[in-house]
Design an enzyme around this catalytic site. Structure first.
Site, mmCIF file in Angstrom:
data_model
loop_
_atom_site.group_PDB
_atom_site.id
_atom_site.type_symbol
_atom_site.label_atom_id
_atom_site.label_comp_id
_atom_site.label_asym_id
_atom_site.label_seq_id
_atom_site.Cartn_x
_atom_site.Cartn_y
_atom_site.Cartn_z
ATOM 1 N N LYS A 192 0.835 -1.205 0.000
ATOM 2 C CA LYS A 192 0.000 0.000 0.000
ATOM 3 C C LYS A 192 0.871 1.257 0.000
ATOM 4 O O LYS A 192 0.539 2.264 -0.641
ATOM 5 C CB LYS A 192 -0.935 0.012 1.214
ATOM 6 N N LYS B 276 -1.240 11.276 5.915
ATOM 7 C CA LYS B 276 -1.016 10.201 6.877
ATOM 8 C C LYS B 276 -0.331 9.028 6.202
ATOM 9 O O LYS B 276 0.653 8.476 6.710
ATOM 10 C CB LYS B 276 -2.347 9.752 7.487
#
Length: 290
Positions: free
Chosen positions: A173, A241
Site C-alpha cells: 500500500k 497520513k
C-alpha cells in the site's frame, strides 16, 4: 454460513460491511465508536450492532477492522474490550486499515498468541471503490489464512493479492501511495502548463490519454481538476497520513523517496490553504492560487 464482525464504519468501512451482508449473505455484527452510525448501518442492512469490539468479535469466524491509524487499530484490537479478547480459536482478523508494517507484525503476533489468524489487508480504490465493491486489496499473511479468508474479502473487492508475510500488504500500500503522489503532481503540472500555454485542456487530455501518459488519475480526475472541483475522493489529510507512513518506513529500509517527500510538503501547503478535506487531485490548486 460464516459469522462476520466489522469494526469501523467510516467512509470506507460502512459500504464494505454492507457488501459482506448483501453479496456474501453473512451474519454481520458491527461496531463503531459512534454508536449512532452503527445503528444506522443495522437499520439499512440488517445484522446487529455491539457496544464494544470484543462483543462484536465474539463467535465470529472473520473479524474485519477498518479504522484510522496504528493507535486506533491497537485500541480496537488489544485490551480487555479489544477484538482479540472476544475472538474464538481459529478465527481470522482481517485489517483493512492503512497502517504501518510494524503494527501489522505486532497484531499478527497477538493473533497467534490467541490461536487466531491475521491478515493485514489495506485497500485502494477510494470511497467510490468501497461503495461499488471494486477495491484492490493488498494482503500480508500466510497462504492458508489467505486462502480461507479470500472468498469473504472478495465481497468488496475486484482484486485480492497475497503479497508476502505479515506487513507485506501494508508495504505494498505504501508503494501504491508513493506512485499516486507522483502521478497526481505530474498531472497537476501538466494541466497547469496547458492552461498557461493557451491550450484546450480537454483536447490535450483526449490525445495524450491514448498514449504513454495515460493513468487512472488522468482518466478519472482531469475534468474535476480543470473545473477546480476537489470533492471527489480520498482526502489530503488521509494522503498525508499515508505518505508519512511510507516516508518513515523508507528511513528504516534505506529507500530514497525525494518525489514523495516533496509532494507531501505540497499537500501540507494545500492543508494550509484550507484544503485538508479536498481530494488528492487538489495539488493543482496550489499551482493556480494567486
Amino acid at each position: 454460513m460464516a459469522k462476520v464482525a466489522f469494526i469501523g464504519l467510516g467512509v470506507m468501512g460502512y459500504p464494505m460491511a454492507g457488501h459482506l451482508k448483501a453479496r456474501g449473505g453473512y451474519d454481520v455484527t458491527v461496531f463503531n465508536r459512534t454508536a449512532e452510525r452503527a445503528d444506522k448501518w443495522v437499520a439499512e442492512h440488517g445484522g446487529s450492532a455491539a457496544p464494544t469490539p470484543r462483543q462484536a468479535a465474539e463467535g465470529a469466524d472473520f473479524v474485519f477492522v477498518c479504522v484510522g491509524n496504528d493507535d486506533d487499530l491497537r485500541s480496537v484490537t488489544i485490551g480487555d474490550d479489544g477484538a482479540f479478547a472476544g475472538m474464538k480459536d481459529g478465527a481470522i482478523l482481517i485489517d483493512n486499515t492503512t497502517a504501518s508494517a510494524m503494527v501489522a507484525r505486532e497484531l499478527e503476533a497477538a493473533a497467534k498468541a490467541k490461536g487466531c489468524g491475521f491478515l493485514d489487508a489495506p485497500v485502494s480504490g477510494g470511497q467510490a471503490g468501497a461503495e461499488n465493491g471494486q477495491l484492490t486489496v493488498m494482503v500480508g499473511g500466510d497462504q492458508s489464512t489467505f486462502d480461507t479468508a479470500k472468498p469473504v474479502i472478495d465481497c468488496y473487492a475486484r482484486m485480492v493479492g497475497l503479497m508476502g508475510p505479515a506487513g507485506a500488504g501494508q508495504l505494498t500500500k505504501m508503494v501504491n501511495q508513493i506512485c499516486i503522489a507522483g502521478l497526481v503532481q505530474g498531472l497537476s503540472e501538466g494541466i497547469h502548463f496547458a492552461k498557461q500555454a493557451g491550450l484546450d485542456v480537454e483536447q490535450v487530455i483526449g490525445v495524450i490519454s491514448k498514449g504513454a501518459a495515460q493513468s487512472w488519475q488522468m482518466e478519472n480526475r482531469w475534468k474535476t481538476m480543470d473545473a477546480g472541483q476537489y470533492e471527489h475522493g480520498f482526502a489530503v489529510n488521509w494522503m498525508r497520513k499515508d505518505l508519512s507512513i511510507a516516508i518513515e518506513e523508507a528511513r528504516s529500509n534505506g529507500a530514497k523517496l525525494p518525489v514523495a517527500a516533496l509532494v507531501d510538503q505540497f499537500y501540507g501547503e494545500v492543508q494550509a490553504m484550507g484544503g485538508g478535506r479536498w481530494d488528492t487531485s487538489s495539488l493543482l490548486a496550489r499551482l493556480t492560487r494567486d
